[in-house]
Design a protein around this motif. Structure first.
Motif, PDB file in Angstrom:
ATOM      1  N   TRP A   1      27.124  71.212  75.127  1.00  0.00           N
ATOM      2  CA  TRP A   1      27.871  70.126  75.744  1.00  0.00           C
ATOM      3  C   TRP A   1      27.585  68.814  75.034  1.00  0.00           C
ATOM      4  O   TRP A   1      26.462  68.579  74.576  1.00  0.00           O
ATOM      5  N   VAL A   2      28.599  67.959  74.972  1.00  0.00           N
ATOM      6  CA  VAL A   2      28.415  66.611  74.428  1.00  0.00           C
ATOM      7  C   VAL A   2      29.054  65.599  75.380  1.00  0.00           C
ATOM      8  O   VAL A   2      29.941  65.929  76.172  1.00  0.00           O
ATOM      9  N   THR A   3      28.591  64.372  75.270  1.00  0.00           N
ATOM     10  CA  THR A   3      29.291  63.220  75.818  1.00  0.00           C
ATOM     11  C   THR A   3      29.832  62.451  74.626  1.00  0.00           C
ATOM     12  O   THR A   3      29.091  62.138  73.696  1.00  0.00           O
ATOM     13  N   TYR A   4      31.135  62.172  74.633  1.00  0.00           N
ATOM     14  CA  TYR A   4      31.772  61.565  73.455  1.00  0.00           C
ATOM     15  C   TYR A   4      32.777  60.509  73.899  1.00  0.00           C
ATOM     16  O   TYR A   4      33.166  60.435  75.076  1.00  0.00           O
ATOM     17  N   ARG A   5      33.174  59.668  72.951  1.00  0.00           N
ATOM     18  CA  ARG A   5      34.189  58.655  73.215  1.00  0.00           C
ATOM     19  C   ARG A   5      35.566  59.252  72.977  1.00  0.00           C
ATOM     20  O   ARG A   5      35.884  59.677  71.874  1.00  0.00           O
ATOM     21  N   SER A   6      36.366  59.271  74.036  1.00  0.00           N
ATOM     22  CA  SER A   6      37.662  59.944  73.999  1.00  0.00           C
ATOM     23  C   SER A   6      38.786  58.949  73.795  1.00  0.00           C
ATOM     24  O   SER A   6      38.950  58.005  74.581  1.00  0.00           O
ATOM     25  N   ALA A   7      39.598  59.172  72.759  1.00  0.00           N
ATOM     26  CA  ALA A   7      40.778  58.340  72.548  1.00  0.00           C
ATOM     27  C   ALA A   7      41.817  58.607  73.624  1.00  0.00           C
ATOM     28  O   ALA A   7      42.507  57.702  74.097  1.00  0.00           O
ATOM     29  N   ALA A   8      41.934  59.857  74.048  1.00  0.00           N
ATOM     30  CA  ALA A   8      42.933  60.224  75.048  1.00  0.00           C
ATOM     31  C   ALA A   8      42.624  59.606  76.406  1.00  0.00           C
ATOM     32  O   ALA A   8      43.527  59.172  77.127  1.00  0.00           O
ATOM     33  N   ALA A   9      41.342  59.565  76.763  1.00  0.00           N
ATOM     34  CA  ALA A   9      40.957  59.050  78.075  1.00  0.00           C
ATOM     35  C   ALA A   9      40.629  57.565  78.047  1.00  0.00           C
ATOM     36  O   ALA A   9      40.540  56.920  79.095  1.00  0.00           O
ATOM     37  N   GLY A  10      40.403  57.018  76.857  1.00  0.00           N
ATOM     38  CA  GLY A  10      40.068  55.604  76.755  1.00  0.00           C
ATOM     39  C   GLY A  10      38.672  55.266  77.220  1.00  0.00           C
ATOM     40  O   GLY A  10      38.391  54.146  77.645  1.00  0.00           O
ATOM     41  N   GLY A  11      37.767  56.211  77.144  1.00  0.00           N
ATOM     42  CA  GLY A  11      36.384  55.985  77.561  1.00  0.00           C
ATOM     43  C   GLY A  11      35.554  57.216  77.257  1.00  0.00           C
ATOM     44  O   GLY A  11      35.933  58.056  76.434  1.00  0.00           O
ATOM     45  N   GLU A  12      34.428  57.337  77.920  1.00  0.00           N
ATOM     46  CA  GLU A  12      33.542  58.472  77.693  1.00  0.00           C
ATOM     47  C   GLU A  12      34.040  59.709  78.433  1.00  0.00           C
ATOM     48  O   GLU A  12      34.563  59.621  79.540  1.00  0.00           O
ATOM     49  N   ARG A  13      33.850  60.860  77.789  1.00  0.00           N
ATOM     50  CA  ARG A  13      34.201  62.133  78.391  1.00  0.00           C
ATOM     51  C   ARG A  13      33.135  63.167  78.052  1.00  0.00           C
ATOM     52  O   ARG A  13      32.379  63.018  77.093  1.00  0.00           O
ATOM     53  N   VAL A  14      33.102  64.209  78.843  1.00  0.00           N
ATOM     54  CA  VAL A  14      32.220  65.345  78.605  1.00  0.00           C
ATOM     55  C   VAL A  14      33.032  66.435  77.936  1.00  0.00           C
ATOM     56  O   VAL A  14      34.202  66.657  78.286  1.00  0.00           O
ATOM     57  N   GLY A  15      32.434  67.116  76.959  1.00  0.00           N
ATOM     58  CA  GLY A  15      33.163  68.171  76.267  1.00  0.00           C
ATOM     59  C   GLY A  15      32.296  69.382  75.982  1.00  0.00           C
ATOM     60  O   GLY A  15      31.084  69.263  75.757  1.00  0.00           O
ATOM     61  N   LEU A  16      32.931  70.545  75.997  1.00  0.00           N
ATOM     62  CA  LEU A  16      32.295  71.798  75.623  1.00  0.00           C
ATOM     63  C   LEU A  16      32.494  72.004  74.126  1.00  0.00           C
ATOM     64  O   LEU A  16      33.618  71.873  73.629  1.00  0.00           O
TER      65      LEU A  16
ATOM     66  N   LEU B   1      18.935  60.504  71.777  1.00  0.00           N
ATOM     67  CA  LEU B   1      18.998  61.847  72.354  1.00  0.00           C
ATOM     68  C   LEU B   1      20.284  62.528  71.893  1.00  0.00           C
ATOM     69  O   LEU B   1      21.337  61.914  71.837  1.00  0.00           O
ATOM     70  N   GLY B   2      20.192  63.829  71.593  1.00  0.00           N
ATOM     71  CA  GLY B   2      21.405  64.563  71.239  1.00  0.00           C
ATOM     72  C   GLY B   2      21.160  65.522  70.081  1.00  0.00           C
ATOM     73  O   GLY B   2      20.032  65.949  69.866  1.00  0.00           O
ATOM     74  N   PRO B   3      22.183  65.833  69.259  1.00  0.00           N
ATOM     75  CA  PRO B   3      23.547  65.347  69.426  1.00  0.00           C
ATOM     76  C   PRO B   3      24.280  66.014  70.582  1.00  0.00           C
ATOM     77  O   PRO B   3      25.284  65.509  71.055  1.00  0.00           O
ATOM     78  N   MET B   4      23.751  67.183  71.043  1.00  0.00           N
ATOM     79  CA  MET B   4      24.395  67.912  72.121  1.00  0.00           C
ATOM     80  C   MET B   4      23.328  68.500  73.032  1.00  0.00           C
ATOM     81  O   MET B   4      22.148  68.571  72.677  1.00  0.00           O
ATOM     82  N   LEU B   5      23.749  68.917  74.219  1.00  0.00           N
ATOM     83  CA  LEU B   5      22.886  69.616  75.166  1.00  0.00           C
ATOM     84  C   LEU B   5      23.159  71.105  75.019  1.00  0.00           C
ATOM     85  O   LEU B   5      24.301  71.550  75.181  1.00  0.00           O
ATOM     86  N   VAL B   6      22.114  71.881  74.715  1.00  0.00           N
ATOM     87  CA  VAL B   6      22.239  73.322  74.491  1.00  0.00           C
ATOM     88  C   VAL B   6      21.541  74.039  75.637  1.00  0.00           C
ATOM     89  O   VAL B   6      20.370  73.780  75.924  1.00  0.00           O
ATOM     90  N   THR B   7      22.244  74.935  76.309  1.00  0.00           N
ATOM     91  CA  THR B   7      21.704  75.575  77.506  1.00  0.00           C
ATOM     92  C   THR B   7      20.575  76.556  77.160  1.00  0.00           C
ATOM     93  O   THR B   7      20.521  77.081  76.039  1.00  0.00           O
ATOM     94  N   PRO B   8      19.670  76.801  78.113  1.00  0.00           N
ATOM     95  CA  PRO B   8      18.468  77.587  77.829  1.00  0.00           C
ATOM     96  C   PRO B   8      18.722  78.994  77.295  1.00  0.00           C
ATOM     97  O   PRO B   8      17.906  79.519  76.526  1.00  0.00           O
TER      98      PRO B   8
END
Length: 310
Positions: free
Chosen positions: A3-18, A192-199
Motif C-alpha cells: 500500500w502507498v499514500t500518494y498525491r492523486s491528480a484525479a482526486a486533487g489530494g492524497e489518496r491510498v493505493g494498492l 517512512l516508506g516507500p510503501m507499507l508491505v503486509t506481514p
C-alpha cells in the motif's frame, strides 16, 4: 499486499493505493491508510478487492509522488534492536554496551509532525554539522491494545516499511550529556516508506527475531551501508509488547527497530574514519534500500538558519 499514500491528480489530494505489478490502483475511499486499520486485516483485504475491481485511477508507481504510508502517525517510538549498532555507536563515546540493554528493549519518542515520504527533501537541522542517516525497519500498528505479550503483539502489526531516522549527531551528543534525549538531535525529520508491505510477504524471510533481507544505503551513488536485517536481537513482538506495557498502542502508531549494524555514518566513521565516510551535506542524494520493501530516496538540503535563544 503493498500500500502507498500518494498525491492523486484525479482526486486533487492524497489518496491510498494498492500496488501491484508496478502500478498503483487508487482507492475512491477512504483517503487515509489509517482508516483501513483497527481490525485483523479485513478492512485492508476488502479495500484491496475494491481497488482491483473499481480503481479511482491507475498510476505507474515510478511516476507517482509518494507520501509516508501514514503521513502523521499518532506516535512514533524508535527502539535499539540491533546489538551491532549499539556496540559500534558506543565506541564513538569510548563506552561499552551496558548489560541492561539485554533486559528491556529501550526506545525514545520522536516527532510525528516531522514525517516525510520517499522523494521529499530533507533539511539539515539548524546548527548541525554532523548530519547522518539511520537505516531501520519500521512497522505500523494495525490494532490497538494494552499490556500485550510478544506473541499477540506480533499479530497487531499491519505492515512493514523502511524507516530513516535522520540524526543531528553533534546536537544529540550535547543534549544527551545532560541526561535527556535524544530530542533536538532527532527532531527534524523521519522518512517512512516507500510503501507499507503486509506481514505475510515478509513471513517467508523470517530469521530468528528479524528477517533475512538484504539492505543498503548509497550516498551520491557510492555504497555506504551494505548489510542484512537478520541479526535483530529484539523482535517486533517484544518491542510492541514493551511499548504497550502500562499504556495503550493505537492504530497507526509507528515502531522503529533502531539502526541496523553499520546502518549509519556514525558507525562507519568509528570503524573506518570520518574522512572515508563524511557527514551528509546539502546536495547529497541518499537512497536506502531493503529487499521486498523498495527504495527510499531523499535529497539533503540546507536547513533553516540557527536563531540564538539569547
Amino acid at each position: 499486499m503493498r500500500w502507498v499514500t500518494y498525491r492523486s491528480a484525479a482526486a486533487g489530494g492524497e489518496r491510498v493505493g494498492l500496488v501491484e505489478d508496478g502500478q498503483i490502483h487508487g482507492l475512491r475511499a477512504p483517503d487515509r491508510l489509517l482508516d483501513l486499520l483497527g481490525d485483523d486485516g479485513e478492512r485492508m483485504a476488502g479495500a484491496a478487492e475494491e481497488a482491483r475491481r473499481d480503481p479511482l485511477e491507475v498510476v505507474d508507481l515510478d511516476e507517482a509522488v509518494l507520501r509516508a504510508p501514514v503521513p502523521v502517525p499518532p506516535s512514533i517510538r524508535d527502539f535499539m534492536a540491533f546489538e551491532a549498532h549499539v556496540r559500534n555507536a558506543r565506541k564513538s563515546m569510548d563506552a561499552d554496551l551496558d548489560p541492561e540493554w539485554y533486559h528491556d528493549p529501550v526506545f525514545y519518542f520522536t516527532n510525528p509532525a516531522a514525517v516525510l515520504g520517499s522523494g521529499d527533501d530533507v533539511p539539515i537541522s539548524p546548527g548541525c554539522t554532523w548530519f547522518d542517516y539511520e537505516l531501520e525497519l519500521g512497522v505500523v500498528v494495525g490494532r490497538g491494545g494494552a499490556d500485550l505479550d510478544p506473541a499477540e503483539a506480533e499479530e497487531h502489526i499491519a505492515g512493514y516499511f523502511i524507516f530513516c531516522d535522520w540524526s543531528a549527531r553533534d546536537l544529540q551528543l550535547k543534549e544527551m550529556r545532560q541526561g535527556l534525549g535524544p530530542a533536538k538531535g532527532k527532531d527534524g525529520a523521519s522518512t517512512l516508506g516507500p510503501m507499507l508491505v503486509t506481514p505475510d510477504e515478509l513471513a517467508p524471510h523470517r530469521k530468528g527475531n528479524g528477517f533475512d533481507l538484504q539492505a543498503g544505503v548509497t550516498v551520491n551513488g557510492r555504497t555506504y551501508t551494505k548489510t542484512t536485517l537478520g541479526e535483530q536481537y529484539w523482535s517486533f513482538g517484544e518491542m510492541l509488547a514493551y511499548a504497550s506495557r502500562g499504556t495503550r498502542l493505537v492504530p497507526g502508531d509507528v515502531i522503529g527497530s533502531g539502526t541496523v549494524g553499520t546502518g549509519c555514518i556514525l558507525e562507519l566513521s568509528v570503524l573506518h574514519g570520518i574522512e572515508e565516510y563524511p557527514w551528509l551535506r546539502p546536495g547529497d542524494e541518499v537512497v536506502l534500500s531493503v529487499e521486498l520493501l523498495g527504495d527510499l530516496r531523499a535529497r539533503i538540503v540546507e536547513g533553516a538558519p540557527l536563531r540564538p535563544l539569547r
